[in-house]
Design a protein around this motif. Structure first.
Motif, PDB file in Angstrom:
ATOM      1  N   PRO A 197       0.843  -1.199   0.000  1.00 39.30           N
ATOM      2  CA  PRO A 197       0.000   0.000   0.000  1.00 39.30           C
ATOM      3  C   PRO A 197       0.877   1.248   0.000  1.00 39.30           C
ATOM      4  CG  PRO A 197       0.062  -0.983   2.181  1.00 39.30           C
ATOM      5  CD  PRO A 197       0.781  -1.935   1.271  1.00 39.30           C
ATOM      6  N   PRO A 198       0.294   2.424  -0.205  1.00 37.93           N
ATOM      7  CA  PRO A 198       1.080   3.656  -0.151  1.00 37.93           C
ATOM      8  C   PRO A 198       1.829   3.774   1.179  1.00 37.93           C
ATOM      9  CG  PRO A 198      -1.092   4.105  -1.043  1.00 37.93           C
ATOM     10  CD  PRO A 198      -1.126   2.683  -0.578  1.00 37.93           C
ATOM     11  N   LEU A 199       3.090   4.172   1.098  1.00 38.37           N
ATOM     12  CA  LEU A 199       3.910   4.299   2.300  1.00 38.37           C
ATOM     13  C   LEU A 199       3.659   5.655   2.937  1.00 38.37           C
ATOM     14  CD1 LEU A 199       7.327   2.794   1.125  1.00 38.37           C
ATOM     15  CD2 LEU A 199       5.304   1.621   2.038  1.00 38.37           C
ATOM     16  N   ALA A 200       3.347   5.634   4.224  1.00 44.35           N
ATOM     17  CA  ALA A 200       3.086   6.871   4.954  1.00 44.35           C
ATOM     18  C   ALA A 200       3.451   6.653   6.413  1.00 44.35           C
ATOM     19  CB  ALA A 200       1.619   7.281   4.825  1.00 44.35           C
ATOM     20  N   ARG A 201       3.588   7.757   7.148  1.00 51.57           N
ATOM     21  CA  ARG A 201       3.946   7.694   8.560  1.00 51.57           C
ATOM     22  C   ARG A 201       3.078   8.655   9.355  1.00 51.57           C
ATOM     23  NH1 ARG A 201       8.121   7.122   5.316  1.00 51.57           N
ATOM     24  NH2 ARG A 201       9.660   5.487   5.674  1.00 51.57           N
ATOM     25  N   ARG A 202       2.900   8.342  10.620  1.00 47.65           N
ATOM     26  CA  ARG A 202       2.211   9.253  11.515  1.00 47.65           C
ATOM     27  C   ARG A 202       3.130  10.395  11.902  1.00 47.65           C
ATOM     28  NH1 ARG A 202       1.786   4.455  14.636  1.00 47.65           N
ATOM     29  NH2 ARG A 202       2.950   5.553  16.248  1.00 47.65           N
ATOM     30  N   SER A 203       2.598  11.365  12.581  1.00 47.15           N
ATOM     31  CA  SER A 203       3.449  12.410  13.139  1.00 47.15           C
ATOM     32  C   SER A 203       4.410  11.769  14.121  1.00 47.15           C
ATOM     33  CB  SER A 203       2.605  13.469  13.849  1.00 47.15           C
ATOM     34  OG  SER A 203       1.857  12.882  14.903  1.00 47.15           O
ATOM     35  N   GLY A 204       5.644  12.192  14.125  1.00 43.20           N
ATOM     36  CA  GLY A 204       6.669  11.551  14.943  1.00 43.20           C
ATOM     37  C   GLY A 204       7.485  10.533  14.184  1.00 43.20           C
ATOM     38  N   GLY A 205       7.127  10.280  12.922  1.00 42.97           N
ATOM     39  CA  GLY A 205       7.966   9.423  12.096  1.00 42.97           C
ATOM     40  C   GLY A 205       7.675   7.949  12.163  1.00 42.97           C
ATOM     41  N   ARG A 206       6.685   7.529  12.934  1.00 41.71           N
ATOM     42  CA  ARG A 206       6.367   6.111  12.993  1.00 41.71           C
ATOM     43  C   ARG A 206       5.212   5.793  12.041  1.00 41.71           C
ATOM     44  NH1 ARG A 206       8.889   3.681  17.499  1.00 41.71           N
ATOM     45  NH2 ARG A 206      10.907   4.727  17.569  1.00 41.71           N
ATOM     46  N   PRO A 207       5.126   4.560  11.539  1.00 38.32           N
ATOM     47  CA  PRO A 207       6.005   3.450  11.883  1.00 38.32           C
ATOM     48  C   PRO A 207       7.301   3.451  11.074  1.00 38.32           C
ATOM     49  CG  PRO A 207       4.349   2.698  10.352  1.00 38.32           C
ATOM     50  CD  PRO A 207       4.017   4.129  10.664  1.00 38.32           C
ATOM     51  N   LEU A 208       8.300   2.789  11.602  1.00 44.52           N
ATOM     52  CA  LEU A 208       9.485   2.461  10.830  1.00 44.52           C
ATOM     53  C   LEU A 208       9.051   1.448   9.777  1.00 44.52           C
ATOM     54  CD1 LEU A 208      12.573   3.166  11.167  1.00 44.52           C
ATOM     55  CD2 LEU A 208      12.791   0.915  12.241  1.00 44.52           C
ATOM     56  N   LEU A 209       9.414   1.662   8.521  1.00 42.60           N
ATOM     57  CA  LEU A 209       8.925   0.833   7.423  1.00 42.60           C
ATOM     58  C   LEU A 209      10.054  -0.002   6.833  1.00 42.60           C
ATOM     59  CD1 LEU A 209       6.660   3.484   5.634  1.00 42.60           C
ATOM     60  CD2 LEU A 209       5.903   1.585   7.091  1.00 42.60           C
ATOM     61  N   LEU A 210       9.867  -1.320   6.830  1.00 40.00           N
ATOM     62  CA  LEU A 210      10.836  -2.239   6.248  1.00 40.00           C
ATOM     63  C   LEU A 210      10.212  -2.942   5.056  1.00 40.00           C
ATOM     64  CD1 LEU A 210      12.457  -3.937   9.396  1.00 40.00           C
ATOM     65  CD2 LEU A 210      12.977  -1.728   8.328  1.00 40.00           C
ATOM     66  N   GLY A 211      10.960  -3.023   3.956  1.00 34.94           N
ATOM     67  CA  GLY A 211      10.483  -3.694   2.759  1.00 34.94           C
ATOM     68  C   GLY A 211      10.997  -5.123   2.668  1.00 34.94           C
ATOM     69  N   TYR A 212      10.097  -6.022   2.331  1.00 33.82           N
ATOM     70  CA  TYR A 212      10.455  -7.437   2.205  1.00 33.82           C
ATOM     71  C   TYR A 212      11.405  -7.653   1.032  1.00 33.82           C
ATOM     72  CZ  TYR A 212       9.891 -12.458   1.308  1.00 33.82           C
ATOM     73  OH  TYR A 212      10.135 -13.793   1.094  1.00 33.82           O
ATOM     74  N   VAL A 213      12.483  -8.388   1.280  1.00 34.38           N
ATOM     75  CA  VAL A 213      13.430  -8.803   0.241  1.00 34.38           C
ATOM     76  C   VAL A 213      13.762 -10.271   0.460  1.00 34.38           C
ATOM     77  CG1 VAL A 213      15.764  -8.560  -0.684  1.00 34.38           C
ATOM     78  CG2 VAL A 213      14.449  -6.521  -0.104  1.00 34.38           C
ATOM     79  N   SER A 214      13.581 -11.076  -0.556  1.00 36.11           N
ATOM     80  CA  SER A 214      13.952 -12.483  -0.480  1.00 36.11           C
ATOM     81  C   SER A 214      15.415 -12.632  -0.893  1.00 36.11           C
ATOM     82  CB  SER A 214      13.060 -13.325  -1.400  1.00 36.11           C
ATOM     83  OG  SER A 214      13.468 -14.676  -1.383  1.00 36.11           O
ATOM     84  N   THR A 215      16.246 -13.039   0.038  1.00 42.95           N
ATOM     85  CA  THR A 215      17.675 -13.162  -0.249  1.00 42.95           C
ATOM     86  C   THR A 215      18.023 -14.448  -0.987  1.00 42.95           C
ATOM     87  OG1 THR A 215      18.092 -14.199   1.898  1.00 42.95           O
ATOM     88  CG2 THR A 215      18.294 -11.807   1.786  1.00 42.95           C
ATOM     89  N   GLY A 216      17.144 -15.450  -0.882  1.00 43.18           N
ATOM     90  CA  GLY A 216      17.534 -16.746  -1.420  1.00 43.18           C
ATOM     91  C   GLY A 216      16.509 -17.447  -2.284  1.00 43.18           C
ATOM     92  N   GLU A 217      15.362 -16.811  -2.550  1.00 46.01           N
ATOM     93  CA  GLU A 217      14.345 -17.441  -3.397  1.00 46.01           C
ATOM     94  C   GLU A 217      13.711 -16.402  -4.313  1.00 46.01           C
ATOM     95  OE1 GLU A 217      11.393 -20.069  -1.729  1.00 46.01           O
ATOM     96  OE2 GLU A 217      12.635 -20.482   0.024  1.00 46.01           O
ATOM     97  N   VAL A 218      13.213 -16.878  -5.450  1.00 50.51           N
ATOM     98  CA  VAL A 218      12.455 -16.034  -6.379  1.00 50.51           C
ATOM     99  C   VAL A 218      11.208 -16.806  -6.787  1.00 50.51           C
ATOM    100  CG1 VAL A 218      12.402 -15.050  -8.703  1.00 50.51           C
ATOM    101  CG2 VAL A 218      14.403 -14.692  -7.252  1.00 50.51           C
ATOM    102  N   GLU A 219      10.072 -16.115  -6.762  1.00 51.26           N
ATOM    103  CA  GLU A 219       8.810 -16.748  -7.140  1.00 51.26           C
ATOM    104  C   GLU A 219       8.748 -16.969  -8.644  1.00 51.26           C
ATOM    105  OE1 GLU A 219       3.977 -15.907  -6.933  1.00 51.26           O
ATOM    106  OE2 GLU A 219       5.411 -14.341  -6.393  1.00 51.26           O
ATOM    107  N   GLU A 220       8.409 -18.183  -9.037  1.00 53.32           N
ATOM    108  CA  GLU A 220       8.248 -18.482 -10.454  1.00 53.32           C
ATOM    109  C   GLU A 220       7.025 -17.730 -10.985  1.00 53.32           C
ATOM    110  OE1 GLU A 220       7.270 -22.374 -13.185  1.00 53.32           O
ATOM    111  OE2 GLU A 220       8.787 -22.596 -11.599  1.00 53.32           O
ATOM    112  N   GLY A 221       7.231 -16.921 -12.004  1.00 55.45           N
ATOM    113  CA  GLY A 221       6.157 -16.115 -12.555  1.00 55.45           C
ATOM    114  C   GLY A 221       5.971 -14.776 -11.884  1.00 55.45           C
ATOM    115  N   GLY A 222       6.741 -14.499 -10.817  1.00 56.01           N
ATOM    116  CA  GLY A 222       6.643 -13.226 -10.126  1.00 56.01           C
ATOM    117  C   GLY A 222       7.365 -12.118 -10.858  1.00 56.01           C
ATOM    118  N   HIS A 223       7.394 -10.928 -10.243  1.00 54.97           N
ATOM    119  CA  HIS A 223       7.937  -9.766 -10.953  1.00 54.97           C
ATOM    120  C   HIS A 223       9.440  -9.866 -11.197  1.00 54.97           C
ATOM    121  CE1 HIS A 223       8.895  -8.575  -6.801  1.00 54.97           C
ATOM    122  NE2 HIS A 223       9.749  -7.719  -7.303  1.00 54.97           N
TER     123      HIS A 223
END
Length: 282
Positions: A56-82
């Motif tokens: 979803p669109p990335l946004a934060r509340r006043s005060g800078g939260r939440p801390l946002l981490l993006g998922y990265v697969s270090t060892g697998e790739v989905e067949e047919g995925g992006h």
């Protein structure tokens, strides 16, 4: 939000890792791989892990939260995925994981490592994430446990080097590693937090549903974590358990189990396509 401070110290093999401070003020977190819930839902938490591509669109509340981490697969790739067009004809595809329709990558291969470091991770961080949720480390480590151990030798050392190189190339990114606990004594000093998935409860498939993790498995995970915390006692520990039942009994038990040990819990359904508030209550 101000970034955690860090200092440098010599690591093993001559590598100089970034020693980072505990993530102060993180009291709760969520892991959500859907796109329908916005900041009104995930913004109720101090830290939110979202899919690095479909989010979803990335946004934060006043005060800078939440801390946002993006998922990265270090060892697998989905067949047919992006990412599939980038890897589908490459020799660093090692073995198919039929459960998730993914292929395990050869993390020893410099072409996969450079694709990850030079294209995949930068594309996630450019979206506005504060850091990375590094997943599927266990998929690679699992190759070394069977009859083909000799064929896959070198994978643990390659994973260790990869995680250290991620820290070196992206020194301002917050780094969370999902499991990979056998590596933790070697890489704890370059991480901000470690996630223990399936510590108390798990999804065992459509027939068995959600259940408690076997005691011996839980004991092993805690022992592995303890060895990692010896290397870095300030490492933040998040737990990710599962309960998709309406009564949420397992969820309440899992939250209590983690909190009493000083861990920061979240309990979702196995698809992680909903946001649950058990960890915010009580």
């Amino acid at each position: 939000m101000a970034r955690p401070l860090h200092t440098r110290k010599e690591g093993i093999c001559g590598v100089v890792p970034m020693k980072r401070r505990k993530l102060w003020g993180i009291r709760n977190w969520t892991c959500y791989y859907g796109a329908g819930c916005g900041v009104e839902e995930y913004g109720r938490f101090d830290l939110a892990v979202l899919d690095g591509h479909y989010h979803p669109p990335l946004a934060r509340r006043s005060g800078g939260r939440p801390l946002l981490l993006g998922y990265v697969s270090t060892g697998e790739v989905e067949e047919g995925g992006h990412l599939w067009p980038w890897v589908k004809e490459e020799s660093f595809l090692l073995k198919k994981n039929g459960r998730w329709n993914t292929w395990i990558m050869d993390v020893r291969d410099l072409r996969w490592r450079e694709l990850l470091l030079g294209r995949i991770i930068p594309s996630v961080l450019r979206r506005g994430f504060d850091g990375l949720f590094l997943d599927t480390v266990d998929s690679c480590l699992g190759l070394t446990l069977g009859d083909e151990e000799e064929q896959y030798s070198g994978i643990p050392l390659a994973l260790e080097g990869l995680i250290r190189e991620i820290r070196d190339r992206f020194p301002r990114a917050v780094l969370a590693m999902n499991r990979g606990l056998p590596l933790l004594p070697a890489v704890a000093g370059v991480l901000d937090c470690v996630v223990i998935e399936g510590l108390y409860s798990e999804y065992a498939g459509p027939e068995k549903g959600y259940r408690k993790v076997p005691r011996e498995t839980r004991t092993l995970l805690l022992e592995q974590l303890a060895r990692g915390l010896e290397a870095d006692p300030d490492l933040t520990v998040l737990t990710l358990d599962y309960d998709g039942n309406e009564e949420r009994k397992l969820a309440r038990e899992a939250v209590s189990f983690s909190r009493v040990r000083g861990f920061i819990p979240y309990v979702g359904n196995y698809r992680l396509d909903q946001i649950f508030l058990d960890a915010l209550e009580g």
